[in-house]
Design a protein around this motif. Structure first.
Motif, PDB file in Angstrom:
ATOM      1  N   VAL A   1       0.837  -1.199   0.000  1.00 11.23           N
ATOM      2  CA  VAL A   1       0.000   0.000   0.000  1.00 11.23           C
ATOM      3  C   VAL A   1       0.875   1.253   0.000  1.00 11.23           C
ATOM      4  O   VAL A   1       0.663   2.191  -0.780  1.00 11.23           O
ATOM      5  CB  VAL A   1      -0.956   0.005   1.212  1.00 11.23           C
ATOM      6  N   LEU A   2       1.863   1.267   0.880  1.00 12.07           N
ATOM      7  CA  LEU A   2       2.780   2.411   0.929  1.00 12.07           C
ATOM      8  C   LEU A   2       3.500   2.592  -0.406  1.00 12.07           C
ATOM      9  O   LEU A   2       3.582   3.698  -0.947  1.00 12.07           O
ATOM     10  CB  LEU A   2       3.799   2.209   2.047  1.00 12.07           C
ATOM     11  N   GLN A   3       4.014   1.506  -0.927  1.00 12.66           N
ATOM     12  CA  GLN A   3       4.785   1.578  -2.167  1.00 12.66           C
ATOM     13  C   GLN A   3       3.914   2.063  -3.322  1.00 12.66           C
ATOM     14  O   GLN A   3       4.325   2.941  -4.103  1.00 12.66           O
ATOM     15  CB  GLN A   3       5.373   0.198  -2.495  1.00 12.66           C
ATOM     16  N   THR A   4       2.703   1.524  -3.437  1.00 15.03           N
ATOM     17  CA  THR A   4       1.818   1.902  -4.540  1.00 15.03           C
ATOM     18  C   THR A   4       1.380   3.351  -4.420  1.00 15.03           C
ATOM     19  O   THR A   4       1.390   4.103  -5.410  1.00 15.03           O
ATOM     20  CB  THR A   4       0.581   0.984  -4.570  1.00 15.03           C
ATOM     21  N   SER A   5       0.995   3.759  -3.210  1.00 17.60           N
ATOM     22  CA  SER A   5       0.542   5.137  -3.017  1.00 17.60           C
ATOM     23  C   SER A   5       1.656   6.121  -3.334  1.00 17.60           C
ATOM     24  O   SER A   5       1.436   7.126  -4.034  1.00 17.60           O
ATOM     25  CB  SER A   5       0.057   5.330  -1.578  1.00 17.60           C
ATOM     26  N   MET A   6       2.859   5.868  -2.857  1.00 12.07           N
ATOM     27  CA  MET A   6       3.970   6.790  -3.095  1.00 12.07           C
ATOM     28  C   MET A   6       4.378   6.806  -4.565  1.00 12.07           C
ATOM     29  O   MET A   6       4.713   7.860  -5.110  1.00 12.07           O
ATOM     30  CB  MET A   6       5.153   6.411  -2.202  1.00 12.07           C
TER      31      MET A   6
END
Length: 734
Positions: free
Chosen positions: A270-275
């Motif tokens: 989630v963090l990787q995709t959002s960023m």
């Protein structure tokens, strides 16, 4: 020979368009120069967010003089034919010559063209390139008619010789060419003059512009990884993001920022995709915990505070984005904890998968039934396979996947674990979409394999049933990828399935296969005033009596046969990359068991390995020679030479040696084929190469003695029978 330097300087070009634009500029200009008669030694294109640059070395000074003779119509031909010839040559009637030809007098045109200076040709070609550049999207600005991806500010076009550089005169809608350009928007905005490509590249770097996108990408990756390594961390590799970010900056400055502690418990994906999607940030991972703990951003300028203000702004925006993600995540896991995964999937009843194939919920029911049916064949627990199929797509209705569709499956695994479902079921939620491509990992857990196969087979059968097949380059439903996925799942897991049987059995239960026929039948019955049957048994009897059952069976066979052919075509593409030839696969397809993909691949690989040896390749030639002689003799004599030859009629040592070799090979091939040990069978077949070659060198098959001739033809028949046990070698080319 002069060198040519071109730069088209504009407002920021979208990163996704830059690489293709550089390639297009190089191709359009070089093709135009060559077509006009110029030659060059080498060419290279470079791009930054604000410029397209092209350098061409070793350009000829002028195009050569040319003289072309072109034959025209006969003297006395219709007036329109002569006029068309004159238009094509650009000459007048007085300029044509009349020459004698085999069939009389004919008009000839002699077209002489004087060479042109390179500068004139360059100006003409470059203007055409600018006015007709193939941008995916372009715009007009001001009062002019010129279209460019963003407003075009200047054109640099110089020819560089030993005595200096000269500007190639050019004017495109008021934008005149020159020998000046500008550097970085903020760090080097002043104009400067360039005299060569080396001078241009050096002065750009002095003005804070790195011209080469590969150099910018290397700088970003080097600085980011070193910065992370210094803190005991690692940057999550993403080559696509790296190329995109390199297209966003002219002077990359790498900065590392912190993620607020409240977001660190979010799934790393989630963090990787959002960023990545929203901020174009690289994720920085703690290798010990696997968590994303920091981010890397790339600024386009140096600042007096070493990027502190830039980082502060980025962290503020990132916190807002991650707050949304945190909100979605918490809502979803609360819903799962309260109602379970199957409840999360309930809204899919209102989501249409395809207007002819029903809703997502109906599709999930079909996949669950097929996964249960496939479970024994893949050594999976049937209950877990069915459960996994029922919850695998539940995350499609989650808030997180609605916001980030690329997380489908990944989030399903997290939600399944939160719902206390078995680990195999949770993994199947994530893995059932795989493999997505030829290099993607293939699931190996039995439950994941069962659901992945069911998902892809249901999709393929459904679209074949409604006749929505890929055509040419069009494949809107990614059916080629689905078929390749089925093949890789079967082969990599060494699964033995009859694809025809699976498709046929499933097509019988697949409503779209029979729906149209049943609907047409009901409409016809009602139109004829017939009453509808009251029971299923009566309906079945009535359908049979009307011939509907036969139509449905024919439809099932058609779907199964067509889809199996599609699998075979995909298999050829897959094995081609391994070096297995198409004709080798065709030779194996002609054998029994061609709908067992794993068996087929094993046989094809073994046959290709045999053909790659000297003995195997030469044996094929010997087999073809034997088969050709035999086929011709059988056609001429009207008999089949398939009776056992008798060694007592053998006259030569080579003939007797072939008898013995055939006995030995057959004794090895039969049990090997029964054990499906194709490598051993084909190795035994390859041993026939020597005796077969010796036989043809020493023996005349069509002997004068009729008994000897028939015996030798029967011996060739035995070669054919033994070799065809392994594969249909008649389909091998060469």
């Amino acid at each position: 020979m002069p060198d040519l330097l071109i730069e088209l300087f504009s407002e920021e070009i979208p990163a996704r368009m830059q690489k293709r634009a550089g390639e297009d500029l190089k191709k359009i200009v070089t093709d135009g120069l060559v077509e006009a008669g110029l030659t060059y030694a080498s060419a290279a294109a470079f791009t930054t967010p604000r410029r397209l640059a092209l350098t061409i070395d070793g350009l000829t000074e002028e195009s050569p003089n040319t003289r072309e003779e072109r034959k025209g119509p006969k003297v006395g031909a219709p007036e329109k034919a002569v006029e068309g010839f004159l238009r094509s040559t650009g000459l007048s009637m007085e300029q044509l010559e009349v020459r004698d030809d085999k069939k009389g007098q004919v008009y000839f045109a002699v077209i002489e063209k004087q060479g042109r200076p390179a500068a004139d040709i360059v100006a003409e070609v470059l203007e055409g390139a600018i006015r007709n550049f193939p941008w995916p999207k372009s715009m007009r600005w001001g009062a002019g008619s010129l279209r460019w991806v963003r407003p075009l500010h200047s054109i640099l076009c110089i020819m560089v010789r030993e005595d200096g550089a000269t500007v190639v005169p050019l004017d495109v809608d008021g934008i005149t060419s020159g020998d000046t350009t500008r550097g970085h928007r903020f760090m080097g905005p002043d104009a400067f003059t360039v005299t060569s490509f080396e001078d241009y590249q050096t002065k750009l770097k002095r003005a804070s512009v790195v011209l080469d996108p590969a150099e910018r990408a290397e700088t970003i990756w080097h600085d980011a990884t070193n910065m992370a390594f210094a803190q005991g961390l690692e940057v999550v590799e993403d080559r696509g993001l790296l190329a995109e970010v390199a297209g966003l900056v002219e002077w990359p400055v790498v900065l590392m920022g912190n993620i607020d502690d409240q977001f660190l418990e979010l799934p790393p994906e989630v963090l990787q995709t959002s960023m990545k999607e929203h901020q174009k940030f690289f994720s920085v991972r703690d290798p010990k915990s696997g968590k994303i703990v920091k981010f890397v951003t790339v600024a386009n300028r140096e600042t007096t505070d070493n990027g502190a203000t830039i980082l502060a702004g980025n962290q503020k925006v990132l916190a807002a984005r991650l707050s949304d993600a945190k909100f979605f995540w918490e809502n979803d896991i609360r819903a799962v904890a309260r109602e379970g995964m199957q409840a999360m999937a309930a809204p899919l009843a209102n989501v249409t998968f395809h207007n002819k194939l029903g809703s997502q919920a109906a599709r999930i029911d079909r996949i669950a039934a097929l996964a249960r049916a496939l479970a024994p064949a893949v050594a999976a627990d049937a209950d877990q396979a069915e459960l996994a199929a029922r919850v695998a797509k539940a995350d499609l209705s989650s808030e997180m996947v609605y916001e980030f569709p690329e997380l489908q499956g990944i989030m399903g695994r997290y939600y399944a674990l939160r719902a206390d479902l078995p680990a195999a079921v949770a993994d199947a939620c994530r893995d059932h979409y795989s493999p997505l491509g030829p290099s993607d990992d293939v699931p190996t857990d039995p439950v994941s394999v069962a659901v992945a196969l069911a998902d892809k087979l249901d999709t393929l059968t459904g679209f074949w049933a409604i006749d929505e097949k890929p055509t040419g380059s069009k494949d809107p439903y990614a059916l080629r990828r689905a078929a390749l996925g089925v093949i890789r799942l079967l082969v990599m897991n060494e699964l033995r399935l009859s694809v025809s049987d699976v498709i046929g059995d499933w097509a019988e239960k697949f409503e779209p296969v029979c729906l149209r026929l049943r609907t047409d039948w009901i409409a016809a019955e009602q139109k004829a005033g017939e009453s509808m049957p009251d029971s299923a048994e009566e309906a079945k009897w009535l359908m049979t009596s009307r011939g509907l059952t036969k139509q449905i069976e024919a439809q099932k066979r058609s779907v199964s046969s067509s889809l199996l052919s599609f699998f075979h075509d995909r298999l050829k593409v897959l094995l081609r990359d391994e070096g297995v030839r198409h004709d080798v696969i065709d030779a194996c397809l002609a054998m029994d068991g061609a709908d067992d993909i794993t068996l087929l691949v094993t046989r094809a690989r073994a046959l290709q390995a045999t053909l790659d040896t000297e003995d195997g390749a030469n044996l094929i030639q010997g087999f073809k020679r034997a088969n050709n002689i035999l086929t011709q003799a059988e056609t001429n004599d009207g008999v089949e030479y398939s009776f056992g030859p008798d060694i007592k009629f053998a006259e030569t040592d080579e003939e007797k040696a072939l008898f013995a070799a055939l006995d030995t090979a057959e004794a090895a091939i039969k049990p090997a084929m029964q054990d499906e040990d194709f490598a051993a069978a084909m190795s035994a077949m390859a041993t026939l190469r020597g005796p077969v070659d010796a036989f043809f060198e020493a023996v005349q098959v069509n002997a004068d003695n009729d008994i000897v001739r028939r015996n030798r033809l029967n011996l060739l028949g035995r070669i054919r029978v033994i070799c065809l046990q392994v594969a249909d070698l008649t389909k091998i080319d060469g």
